[in-house]
Design a protein around this motif. Structure first.
Motif, PDB file in Angstrom:
ATOM      1  N   LEU A  49     -61.724  -7.311 -18.887  1.00 42.21           N
ATOM      2  CA  LEU A  49     -61.414  -8.009 -20.134  1.00 42.21           C
ATOM      3  C   LEU A  49     -61.216  -7.026 -21.281  1.00 42.21           C
ATOM      4  O   LEU A  49     -60.297  -7.197 -22.101  1.00 42.21           O
ATOM      5  N   LEU A  50     -62.045  -5.992 -21.338  1.00 48.29           N
ATOM      6  CA  LEU A  50     -61.912  -4.999 -22.405  1.00 48.29           C
ATOM      7  C   LEU A  50     -60.593  -4.240 -22.298  1.00 48.29           C
ATOM      8  O   LEU A  50     -59.967  -3.923 -23.312  1.00 48.29           O
ATOM      9  N   VAL A  51     -60.180  -3.922 -21.073  1.00 50.04           N
ATOM     10  CA  VAL A  51     -58.886  -3.263 -20.893  1.00 50.04           C
ATOM     11  C   VAL A  51     -57.761  -4.166 -21.390  1.00 50.04           C
ATOM     12  O   VAL A  51     -56.830  -3.712 -22.078  1.00 50.04           O
ATOM     13  N   LEU A  52     -57.845  -5.460 -21.066  1.00 47.50           N
ATOM     14  CA  LEU A  52     -56.837  -6.407 -21.541  1.00 47.50           C
ATOM     15  C   LEU A  52     -56.827  -6.464 -23.063  1.00 47.50           C
ATOM     16  O   LEU A  52     -55.748  -6.435 -23.690  1.00 47.50           O
ATOM     17  N   LEU A  53     -57.997  -6.529 -23.673  1.00 46.68           N
ATOM     18  CA  LEU A  53     -58.063  -6.546 -25.140  1.00 46.68           C
ATOM     19  C   LEU A  53     -57.545  -5.251 -25.730  1.00 46.68           C
ATOM     20  O   LEU A  53     -56.940  -5.245 -26.805  1.00 46.68           O
ATOM     21  N   GLY A  54     -57.783  -4.148 -25.012  1.00 46.92           N
ATOM     22  CA  GLY A  54     -57.300  -2.859 -25.483  1.00 46.92           C
ATOM     23  C   GLY A  54     -55.789  -2.807 -25.597  1.00 46.92           C
ATOM     24  O   GLY A  54     -55.251  -2.074 -26.445  1.00 46.92           O
ATOM     25  N   TYR A  55     -55.093  -3.589 -24.769  1.00 47.82           N
ATOM     26  CA  TYR A  55     -53.636  -3.662 -24.879  1.00 47.82           C
ATOM     27  C   TYR A  55     -53.220  -4.100 -26.286  1.00 47.82           C
ATOM     28  O   TYR A  55     -52.187  -3.683 -26.803  1.00 47.82           O
ATOM     29  N   PHE A  56     -54.036  -4.969 -26.891  1.00 46.26           N
ATOM     30  CA  PHE A  56     -53.683  -5.543 -28.182  1.00 46.26           C
ATOM     31  C   PHE A  56     -54.240  -4.734 -29.357  1.00 46.26           C
ATOM     32  O   PHE A  56     -53.878  -4.999 -30.505  1.00 46.26           O
ATOM     33  N   VAL A  57     -55.141  -3.807 -29.075  1.00 43.67           N
ATOM     34  CA  VAL A  57     -55.790  -3.053 -30.155  1.00 43.67           C
ATOM     35  C   VAL A  57     -55.204  -1.653 -30.224  1.00 43.67           C
ATOM     36  O   VAL A  57     -54.293  -1.389 -31.006  1.00 43.67           O
ATOM     37  N   ASP A  58     -55.715  -0.738 -29.409  1.00 42.84           N
ATOM     38  CA  ASP A  58     -55.172   0.620 -29.378  1.00 42.84           C
ATOM     39  C   ASP A  58     -55.665   1.316 -28.116  1.00 42.84           C
ATOM     40  O   ASP A  58     -56.405   0.741 -27.309  1.00 42.84           O
ATOM     41  N   ASP A  59     -55.235   2.572 -27.954  1.00 41.68           N
ATOM     42  CA  ASP A  59     -55.581   3.323 -26.744  1.00 41.68           C
ATOM     43  C   ASP A  59     -57.075   3.606 -26.649  1.00 41.68           C
ATOM     44  O   ASP A  59     -57.621   3.715 -25.540  1.00 41.68           O
ATOM     45  N   TRP A  60     -57.758   3.716 -27.791  1.00 43.81           N
ATOM     46  CA  TRP A  60     -59.201   3.983 -27.757  1.00 43.81           C
ATOM     47  C   TRP A  60     -59.960   2.765 -27.237  1.00 43.81           C
ATOM     48  O   TRP A  60     -60.939   2.897 -26.498  1.00 43.81           O
ATOM     49  N   ALA A  61     -59.523   1.584 -27.638  1.00 42.78           N
ATOM     50  CA  ALA A  61     -60.152   0.367 -27.127  1.00 42.78           C
ATOM     51  C   ALA A  61     -59.894   0.228 -25.634  1.00 42.78           C
ATOM     52  O   ALA A  61     -60.784  -0.179 -24.863  1.00 42.78           O
ATOM     53  N   GLU A  62     -58.694   0.594 -25.205  1.00 36.69           N
ATOM     54  CA  GLU A  62     -58.385   0.552 -23.778  1.00 36.69           C
ATOM     55  C   GLU A  62     -59.225   1.571 -23.015  1.00 36.69           C
ATOM     56  O   GLU A  62     -59.675   1.312 -21.889  1.00 36.69           O
ATOM     57  N   LEU A  63     -59.459   2.732 -23.628  1.00 39.14           N
ATOM     58  CA  LEU A  63     -60.322   3.735 -23.002  1.00 39.14           C
ATOM     59  C   LEU A  63     -61.743   3.205 -22.832  1.00 39.14           C
ATOM     60  O   LEU A  63     -62.372   3.415 -21.788  1.00 39.14           O
TER      61      LEU A  63
END
Length: 300
Positions: free
Chosen positions: A185-199
């Motif tokens: 879920l965090l990786v999916l949310l990171g798509y909408f936020v930025d690369d750090w959130a995806e990390l």
């Protein structure tokens, strides 16, 4: 890269998902598992067509099946709450909530993959994402979303019921069953936020996958009833440990700019390794575990 990704996705659609459904609920999902390859065939076929109306129509057929599967999530939630009320204190069995969270993630993930597939086949930049990212979302949510969450839930169930050689649920198994869905879920949310959130999501997901590998190696594998099952479990755990290093490397590189593998290289290593070494071996191993001992393999 496109051909390899298509092969990986086709395996997930036609093989991994229906086999996994039988592992989730052999009785309740038996009919769904039987007809799933027919429902998934249009989705697999559309991968090999050029973008356009025919490919979109086929992808949409698969999306209908995936959304129908996701519709089971609220049904299972209501059923779980009803069962919890019948237990003393109104709480689920130990480890049950963690395993169910993983199972619900698995049931919902093909719908995310199918939505991305429809948009990509239409050439539509859904939420502004590049078409390459949408294309890679399809295998990600068939494997990290469906298969990894499914296996994390199975590991937690096994530990909770003593099938891993213990009568009480392993704390590591519970953490795995929570962190794999949470990381996805965090990786999916990171798509909408930025690369750090995806990390951040990749770190949580990797930690959960490594816990799955560790519990599989230390608790599930030794308790397996035959050498073939133990070998399949060993391969799945070893491959998972290696492929998630690549996932972390790629996510770190995207966030910081340090040299990291290309998407093509990731598909040929991380993607192929997870599809064959982890997902396929895991599903085969768990089918053997849930089928019980085989007389021919236990004959002196």
């Amino acid at each position: 890269m496109t051909v390899l990704v298509n092969v990986i996705v086709t395996l997930g659609m036609l093989g991994i998902v229906p086999a996994g459904l039988l592992l989730i609920d052999p009785a309740g999902l038996r009919r769904t598992a039987r007809i799933w390859p027919c429902a998934a065939a249009p989705g697999a076929l559309c991968l090999w067509l050029p973008r356009g109306a025919p490919a979109v129509a086929l992808a949409a057929l698969y999306a209908v099946a995936a959304l129908a599967l996701a519709a089971r999530v609220p049904v299972r939630l209501l059923r779980a709450r009803a069962l919890a009320r019948t237990r003393p204190g109104g709480s689920p069995p130990r480890g049950g909530a963690a395993a169910e969270a993983a199972v619900l993630t698995a049931l919902a993930s093909p719908a995310v993959a199918a939505t991305a597939l429809v948009a990509e086949r239409a050439g539509y930049r859904l939420f502004g994402f590049d078409l390459d990212i949408l294309a890679l979302t399809v295998p990600h949510f068939h494997y990290a979303g469906f298969t990894a969450a499914l296996v994390a839930g199975l590991v937690c169930r096994a530990a909770a019921t003593g099938h891993a050689g213990r009568e009480s649920v392993s704390r590591r198994a519970r953490w795995a069953a929570y962190s794999v869905p949470g990381g996805t879920l965090l990786v999916l949310l990171g798509y909408f936020v930025d690369d750090w959130a995806e990390l951040a999501g990749a770190v949580v997901l990797t930690a959960g996958m490594w816990l799955v590998a560790l519990v599989t190696w230390q608790e599930i594998r030794p308790a397996a009833p035959d050498p073939r099952t133990r070998a399949l479990l060993a391969v799945s755990a070893a491959v998972l440990g290696a492929t998630m290093v690549l996932a972390l490397w790629w996510a770190l590189g995207e966030a910081t700019g340090i040299p990291h593998p290309t998407l093509t290289w990731m598909a040929a290593t991380h993607g192929l390794g997870n599809a064959l070494g982890f997902a396929l071996c895991s599903v085969l191993a768990w089918r053997r575990l849930t089928a019980g001992p085989r007389p021919e393999e236990n004959t002196p």
